[in-house]
Write a protein that holds these residues in place. Structure first.
Motif, PDB file in Angstrom:
ATOM      1  N   LYS B  45       0.826  -1.378  -0.010  1.00  0.00           N
ATOM      2  CA  LYS B  45       0.013  -0.055   0.001  1.00  0.00           C
ATOM      3  C   LYS B  45       0.910   1.396   0.130  1.00  0.00           C
ATOM      4  O   LYS B  45       0.393   2.292  -0.186  1.00  0.00           O
ATOM      5  CB  LYS B  45      -1.245   0.065   1.224  1.00  0.00           C
ATOM      6  N   ALA B  67      -3.831  -3.658   0.993  1.00  0.00           N
ATOM      7  CA  ALA B  67      -4.722  -3.085   1.947  1.00  0.00           C
ATOM      8  C   ALA B  67      -6.205  -3.458   1.614  1.00  0.00           C
ATOM      9  O   ALA B  67      -7.237  -3.565   2.462  1.00  0.00           O
ATOM     10  CB  ALA B  67      -4.731  -1.689   2.034  1.00  0.00           C
ATOM     11  N   ALA B  86      -5.046  -7.507   3.860  1.00  0.00           N
ATOM     12  CA  ALA B  86      -5.332  -7.201   5.241  1.00  0.00           C
ATOM     13  C   ALA B  86      -6.171  -6.409   5.751  1.00  0.00           C
ATOM     14  O   ALA B  86      -6.373  -5.543   6.415  1.00  0.00           O
ATOM     15  CB  ALA B  86      -3.615  -6.587   5.809  1.00  0.00           C
ATOM     16  N   TYR B  87      -7.433  -7.292   5.150  1.00  0.00           N
ATOM     17  CA  TYR B  87      -8.862  -6.336   5.521  1.00  0.00           C
ATOM     18  C   TYR B  87     -10.019  -7.163   5.394  1.00  0.00           C
ATOM     19  O   TYR B  87      -9.974  -8.189   4.739  1.00  0.00           O
ATOM     20  CB  TYR B  87      -9.111  -5.407   4.325  1.00  0.00           C
ATOM     21  N   PRO B  88     -11.031  -6.858   6.163  1.00  0.00           N
ATOM     22  CA  PRO B  88     -12.154  -7.988   6.275  1.00  0.00           C
ATOM     23  C   PRO B  88     -12.877  -7.786   4.740  1.00  0.00           C
ATOM     24  O   PRO B  88     -12.993  -6.579   4.365  1.00  0.00           O
ATOM     25  CB  PRO B  88     -13.136  -7.380   7.416  1.00  0.00           C
ATOM     26  N   ASP B 112     -11.999 -10.398  12.000  1.00  0.00           N
ATOM     27  CA  ASP B 112     -11.938 -10.118  13.426  1.00  0.00           C
ATOM     28  C   ASP B 112     -13.293 -10.293  13.965  1.00  0.00           C
ATOM     29  O   ASP B 112     -13.139  -9.541  15.226  1.00  0.00           O
ATOM     30  CB  ASP B 112     -11.218  -8.532  13.573  1.00  0.00           C
ATOM     31  N   ASP B 138      -5.931  -6.919  18.101  1.00  0.00           N
ATOM     32  CA  ASP B 138      -5.688  -5.467  18.211  1.00  0.00           C
ATOM     33  C   ASP B 138      -4.588  -5.494  19.507  1.00  0.00           C
ATOM     34  O   ASP B 138      -4.727  -6.039  20.524  1.00  0.00           O
ATOM     35  CB  ASP B 138      -6.925  -4.893  19.151  1.00  0.00           C
ATOM     36  N   LEU B 141      -3.821  -0.433  18.392  1.00  0.00           N
ATOM     37  CA  LEU B 141      -4.063   0.607  17.615  1.00  0.00           C
ATOM     38  C   LEU B 141      -5.558   1.040  17.903  1.00  0.00           C
ATOM     39  O   LEU B 141      -5.926   2.003  17.706  1.00  0.00           O
ATOM     40  CB  LEU B 141      -4.054   0.117  16.122  1.00  0.00           C
ATOM     41  N   ARG B 142      -6.230   0.152  18.541  1.00  0.00           N
ATOM     42  CA  ARG B 142      -7.726   0.321  18.858  1.00  0.00           C
ATOM     43  C   ARG B 142      -8.635   0.636  17.435  1.00  0.00           C
ATOM     44  O   ARG B 142      -9.195   1.768  17.286  1.00  0.00           O
ATOM     45  CB  ARG B 142      -8.036   1.315  19.585  1.00  0.00           C
ATOM     46  N   ARG B 143      -8.264   0.056  16.372  1.00  0.00           N
ATOM     47  CA  ARG B 143      -8.987  -0.014  15.118  1.00  0.00           C
ATOM     48  C   ARG B 143      -9.656  -1.412  14.835  1.00  0.00           C
ATOM     49  O   ARG B 143     -10.572  -1.403  15.664  1.00  0.00           O
ATOM     50  CB  ARG B 143      -7.735   0.382  13.928  1.00  0.00           C
ATOM     51  N   CYS B 144      -9.463  -2.049  13.837  1.00  0.00           N
ATOM     52  CA  CYS B 144      -9.859  -3.445  13.804  1.00  0.00           C
ATOM     53  C   CYS B 144      -9.087  -4.487  14.787  1.00  0.00           C
ATOM     54  O   CYS B 144      -8.130  -4.064  15.388  1.00  0.00           O
ATOM     55  CB  CYS B 144      -9.630  -4.010  12.342  1.00  0.00           C
ATOM     56  N   GLY B 145      -9.649  -5.594  15.070  1.00  0.00           N
ATOM     57  CA  GLY B 145      -8.749  -6.766  15.752  1.00  0.00           C
ATOM     58  C   GLY B 145      -9.410  -7.024  17.206  1.00  0.00           C
ATOM     59  O   GLY B 145     -10.215  -6.092  17.747  1.00  0.00           O
ATOM     60  N   HIS B 290      -1.864   7.407  10.204  1.00  0.00           N
ATOM     61  CA  HIS B 290      -2.996   7.141  11.137  1.00  0.00           C
ATOM     62  C   HIS B 290      -3.552   8.489  11.693  1.00  0.00           C
ATOM     63  O   HIS B 290      -4.131   8.436  12.914  1.00  0.00           O
ATOM     64  CB  HIS B 290      -2.861   6.272  12.199  1.00  0.00           C
ATOM     65  N   HIS B 339       4.470  12.003   5.187  1.00  0.00           N
ATOM     66  CA  HIS B 339       4.038  10.655   4.796  1.00  0.00           C
ATOM     67  C   HIS B 339       3.911  10.206   3.592  1.00  0.00           C
ATOM     68  O   HIS B 339       3.327  10.779   2.637  1.00  0.00           O
ATOM     69  CB  HIS B 339       2.600  10.415   5.638  1.00  0.00           C
ATOM     70  N   CYS B 341       3.251   7.365   1.837  1.00  0.00           N
ATOM     71  CA  CYS B 341       2.146   6.327   1.483  1.00  0.00           C
ATOM     72  C   CYS B 341       1.126   7.408   0.438  1.00  0.00           C
ATOM     73  O   CYS B 341       0.778   7.094  -0.532  1.00  0.00           O
ATOM     74  CB  CYS B 341       1.510   5.649   2.368  1.00  0.00           C
TER      75      CYS B 341
END
Lengths: 371, 371
Positions: B45, B67, B86-88, B112, B138, B141-145, B290, B339, B341
């Motif tokens: 990504k 991603a 790396a994504y649902p 997740d 997780d 990061l408190r994002r997914c997981g 982020h 950044h 990316c």
């Protein structure tokens, strides 16, 4: 207005443009311009889509404004032949491209300093060309532009004497209106924008310098500055889509926002946290145009005031839920972004919706044309 | 390092990638992975460029991470056949695409939560397929997981029993390291990332659940978390280019930054203000990954500490000059972004430079593939 424009599943994230709202926004601005006898030259940097530029021309626009030469090349390739490139053109590579572009379109550019003007003049003079230019004025944004008064008069006089340049007047962009606290301050800035421009034009004419065009821009200010006697042209851009920033400024309502992002809830890792499949690569990190930070969060989830888009990473939106919600993993939600221009710039295409279905897909043909 | 990578005029803005630095960054990470017997599955990504993915594979990577499904489709179309998304994956449209993609590449995805897993399982089961998945954890990061401990064990057990899903282990992304104050805090987060994952894998194995892969990510943390005994795979992305954020975190030096933006000074409307022809449409508004805001300004002007990129509008960078400068209108400057990316995501192509000249132009083939 229902919460959803699209009534069937759609692959997400998807940028949606509502055909009827778009058409009405275009119509309303054209009526305003006609009412006040203004030339309307919309800035296409908001949408970057030839189909929308053609709708604007069909509604009465005299031509378009672009942010860069690259955007102008795309518009010209799609048959749009009257273009103001609202950016200084510098460097041999770009001068060559400008010369080529002039063969298929009427092109005007801007100048706000003698270095740019001398390079343009020399290039044109050596090739026996004439480049049409507007002098850019600073009406308060403190970005590009000459200050009004004696600075403006001195530069304009200098430009008027250069061979290879045909001066057409003055232009400004009151982008600092995006940082206003609300509609009252927007009005104040708009009035100043119009007044500065008309007074400067007057100063030039008193010095026997021709300045036929007095051109102002910006969606928040244009309905005020455009009414100042002596302004000849308006160049709003964002009005085709509008966004949360225009709502915050009191310039548009939610019903006038023609662009939304459809995104799906892909995870619910905690009771108060949803993850959606759109992040900074869809919404950008704008909290308002020109780096202003007037809105909180990264968009409005239509119909779900319990949701706040609290954080964005590139492909994830982190939504904090306060209180009860019926939303669950797999649901699609529609979001009005803070700033619609970068959203259009990040996507390769937009989905045009009408009466609950996607009626067309338009390519964002001039996206990424930053050169 | 000279101030300029490109020694001749170039049409600006242009995103430059330094071939030798890129090659060295790729080599160094491959050596690290080999030394610690780790599978290296770089996240593409950051660059979204098949040519760079091929360099990574040639240096020893086992496959790539993407991603989104859309990025994976582009990589597979370019002959890359081992891909972790790396994504649902949620929704019929995407499940169909995933099924198609599996015909030309070995594909793994992440889960997740039970809603995603049930949908995957049902779709696969009806078609007599097996989808390979990792469970996302997780690590802060408190994002997914899923949270480590009993939550992780319970979900993993549930997933293991679903037909149509073949569980391959666990993965995490310690992206909160981007918000760290410096290298000490990065190390602390990295150690925790590795430890959480290995302890969770141990918990699963004690419950007789197979979890062969223990996969960690993130350029700042990976050289620490990758050394934690029991980690099997690393997925760094940003290391190919690096940027000001990695410098700030103490993870890279300026000499290891392989991506710059070449931009031109187009206006000098005031003594202390330059305008450059790159704005938020080139640099994005990132002040760190982020949504972190660790760096000030919007990039480092190489060799010109007197310059601060103070503001960005879409096509303008507003540079404040403090003290004397030799820079003038028309000059090209090179900027290391905050950044890298999003910079790669905004441009349609990058200019590869080697020994002062542009040696190739690579298309950012997977840019905008957010779906």
């Amino acid at each position: 207005m229902p919460n959803h424009w699209v009534h069937h599943p759609i692959d997400t994230p998807a940028v949606l443009v509502h055909q009827e709202i778009l058409q009405k926004n275009i119509h309303d601005m054209a009526v305003f311009a006609k009412t006040y006898h203004l030339a309307l030259r919309p800035h296409i940097k908001t949408h970057k889509i030839p189909e929308i530029a053609r709708m604007q021309l069909a509604a009465g626009a005299v031509g378009v404004t672009t942010a860069k030469l690259g955007e102008a090349e795309v518009m010209a390739a799609h048959g749009i032949t009257d273009i103001l490139i609202a950016y200084p053109i510098i460097g041999k590579e770009k001068l060559k491209r400008l010369e080529e572009l002039r063969k298929i379109a009427k092109v005007m550019t801007v100048v706000d300093g003698r270095e740019q003007a001398l390079e343009l003049s020399q290039y044109a003079n050596e090739r026996n060309l004439q480049f049409e230019v507007l002098m850019e004025m600073d009406s308060g944004l403190r970005r590009c532009g000459v200050l009004p008064g004696q600075d403006a008069l001195a530069l304009y006089r200098e430009l008027a004497e250069l061979p290879g340049i045909r001066l057409q007047g003055i232009m400004t962009h009151a982008g600092h209106a995006y940082g206003a606290t609300g509609i009252d301050q927007v009005r104040e800035i708009a009035l100043q924008e119009g007044t500065i421009m008309v007074e400067t034009a007057q100063l030039l004419r008193e010095a026997d310098l021709a300045a036929p065009e007095v051109s102002v821009g910006s969606t928040p200010t244009v309905r005020i500055s455009g009414q100042v006697e002596g302004v000849t042209e308006i160049r709003p851009g964002n009005y085709v889509f509008n966004d949360l920033t225009q709502i915050r400024l009191g310039v548009a309502t939610q019903d006038q926002c023609a662009l939304r992002v459809a995104t799906r809830i892909v995870s619910k890792p905690a009771e108060d946290r949803f993850i959606i499949d759109a992040g900074a690569k869809t919404f950008a990190l704008d909290q308002g145009a020109h780096g202003t930070t007037g809105v909180s969060g990264y968009g409005r989830v239509v119909g779900h005031p319990e949701c706040t888009i609290a954080r964005l990473s590139e492909e994830h939106g982190i939504v904090i839920v306060q209180g009860a919600t019926k939303l669950q993993v797999g649901d699609i939600i529609e979001i009005i972004p803070n700033h619609s221009c970068p959203v259009a710039n990040l996507t390769n295409e937009v989905h045009v919706v009408s009466r609950g279905v996607v009626s067309a897909v338009w390519k964002v043909a001039a996206r990424g044309k930053t050169s």
